[in-house]
Write a protein that holds these residues in place. Structure first.
Motif, PDB file in Angstrom:
ATOM      1  N   SER A  17      -3.076 -19.790  56.890  1.00  0.00           N
ATOM      2  CA  SER A  17      -3.296 -19.977  55.555  1.00  0.00           C
ATOM      3  C   SER A  17      -3.489 -18.727  54.725  1.00  0.00           C
ATOM      4  N   LEU A  18      -2.836 -19.309  53.231  1.00  0.00           N
ATOM      5  CA  LEU A  18      -3.775 -18.624  52.210  1.00  0.00           C
ATOM      6  C   LEU A  18      -3.577 -19.002  51.021  1.00  0.00           C
ATOM      7  N   ARG A  19      -4.018 -18.618  50.029  1.00  0.00           N
ATOM      8  CA  ARG A  19      -4.320 -19.596  48.950  1.00  0.00           C
ATOM      9  C   ARG A  19      -4.495 -18.456  48.302  1.00  0.00           C
ATOM     10  N   LEU A  20      -3.725 -18.982  47.363  1.00  0.00           N
ATOM     11  CA  LEU A  20      -3.935 -17.517  45.753  1.00  0.00           C
ATOM     12  C   LEU A  20      -4.181 -18.328  44.676  1.00  0.00           C
ATOM     13  N   SER A  21      -5.337 -17.734  43.363  1.00  0.00           N
ATOM     14  CA  SER A  21      -5.019 -18.018  42.543  1.00  0.00           C
ATOM     15  C   SER A  21      -4.951 -17.380  41.334  1.00  0.00           C
ATOM     16  N   CYS A  22      -4.873 -17.777  40.325  1.00  0.00           N
ATOM     17  CA  CYS A  22      -4.688 -16.775  39.003  1.00  0.00           C
ATOM     18  C   CYS A  22      -5.181 -17.857  37.707  1.00  0.00           C
ATOM     19  N   ALA A  23      -6.140 -16.742  36.708  1.00  0.00           N
ATOM     20  CA  ALA A  23      -6.745 -17.056  36.101  1.00  0.00           C
ATOM     21  C   ALA A  23      -6.526 -16.275  34.590  1.00  0.00           C
ATOM     22  N   ALA A  24      -5.928 -17.254  33.765  1.00  0.00           N
ATOM     23  CA  ALA A  24      -5.131 -16.505  32.505  1.00  0.00           C
ATOM     24  C   ALA A  24      -6.503 -16.628  31.850  1.00  0.00           C
ATOM     25  N   ILE A  69       1.922 -26.185  44.929  1.00  0.00           N
ATOM     26  CA  ILE A  69       1.276 -25.717  43.530  1.00  0.00           C
ATOM     27  C   ILE A  69       0.039 -26.442  43.144  1.00  0.00           C
ATOM     28  N   SER A  70      -1.228 -26.615  42.384  1.00  0.00           N
ATOM     29  CA  SER A  70      -1.804 -26.401  41.606  1.00  0.00           C
ATOM     30  C   SER A  70      -2.657 -26.395  40.733  1.00  0.00           C
ATOM     31  N   ARG A  71      -3.467 -26.906  39.524  1.00  0.00           N
ATOM     32  CA  ARG A  71      -3.277 -26.503  38.062  1.00  0.00           C
ATOM     33  C   ARG A  71      -4.862 -26.726  37.954  1.00  0.00           C
ATOM     34  N   ASP A  72      -5.888 -26.421  37.102  1.00  0.00           N
ATOM     35  CA  ASP A  72      -6.540 -26.771  36.852  1.00  0.00           C
ATOM     36  C   ASP A  72      -6.771 -26.567  35.031  1.00  0.00           C
ATOM     37  N   ASN A  73      -6.388 -27.118  34.241  1.00  0.00           N
ATOM     38  CA  ASN A  73      -5.137 -27.641  32.988  1.00  0.00           C
ATOM     39  C   ASN A  73      -6.462 -26.637  31.725  1.00  0.00           C
ATOM     40  N   ALA A  74      -8.108 -27.193  32.115  1.00  0.00           N
ATOM     41  CA  ALA A  74      -9.202 -26.855  31.280  1.00  0.00           C
ATOM     42  C   ALA A  74      -9.914 -25.514  31.655  1.00  0.00           C
ATOM     43  N   LYS A  75      -9.577 -24.890  32.569  1.00  0.00           N
ATOM     44  CA  LYS A  75      -9.724 -23.248  32.905  1.00  0.00           C
ATOM     45  C   LYS A  75      -8.477 -22.368  32.924  1.00  0.00           C
ATOM     46  N   ASN A  76      -7.633 -22.653  32.781  1.00  0.00           N
ATOM     47  CA  ASN A  76      -6.238 -22.144  33.063  1.00  0.00           C
ATOM     48  C   ASN A  76      -5.974 -21.451  34.368  1.00  0.00           C
ATOM     49  N   ILE A  77      -6.509 -22.445  35.362  1.00  0.00           N
ATOM     50  CA  ILE A  77      -6.436 -21.778  36.304  1.00  0.00           C
ATOM     51  C   ILE A  77      -5.457 -22.364  37.113  1.00  0.00           C
TER      52      ILE A  77
END
Length: 119
Positions: A17-24, A69-77
């Motif tokens: 397994s791997l986890r990718l994250s992306c912050a806008a 896929i998941s998302r934190d709308n408050a942090k735009n991640i």
């Protein structure tokens, strides 16, 4: 402008397994859809998974049941949890964001992160 910064990726054996994250950041308030594309050597870049602010998701058939896929709308991640990885999942993964509800022409792009799955 929207800036996308990716983290995660690396090398793993098949089944791992791997986890990718992306912050806008920047003008991230205009972002609706976010997601991940994959580009394998010698292949075109293709959409792997996406999610919009309403929570609607899309998965490519090849990753359904294995990637989440998941998302934190408050942090735009936006994050991509990749389980049961296969060698064919190898490639450069690019974070993308769009003003629209779906990704497409006009995407903002991250710099890409390498994922390598060995058999």
């Amino acid at each position: 402008q929207v800036r996308l910064v990716e983290s995660g990726g690396g090398s793993v054996q098949a089944g791992g397994s791997l986890r990718l994250s992306c912050a806008a950041s920047g003008s991230s308030f205009i972002v609706n859809a976010m997601g991940w594309y994959r580009q394998a050597p010698g292949s075109q870049r293709g959409l792997v998974a996406s999610i919009n602010t309403g929570g609607s998701t899309y998965y490519a058939d090849s990753v359904k049941g294995r990637f989440t896929i998941s998302r934190d709308n408050a942090k735009n991640i936006v994050s991509l949890q990749m389980d049961s990885l296969k060698p064919e999942d190898t490639g450069v993964y690019y974070c993308a964001a769009a003003r629209n509800r779906a990704l497409g022409p006009g995407n903002y792009w991250g710099q890409g992160t390498q994922v390598t799955v060995s058999s």
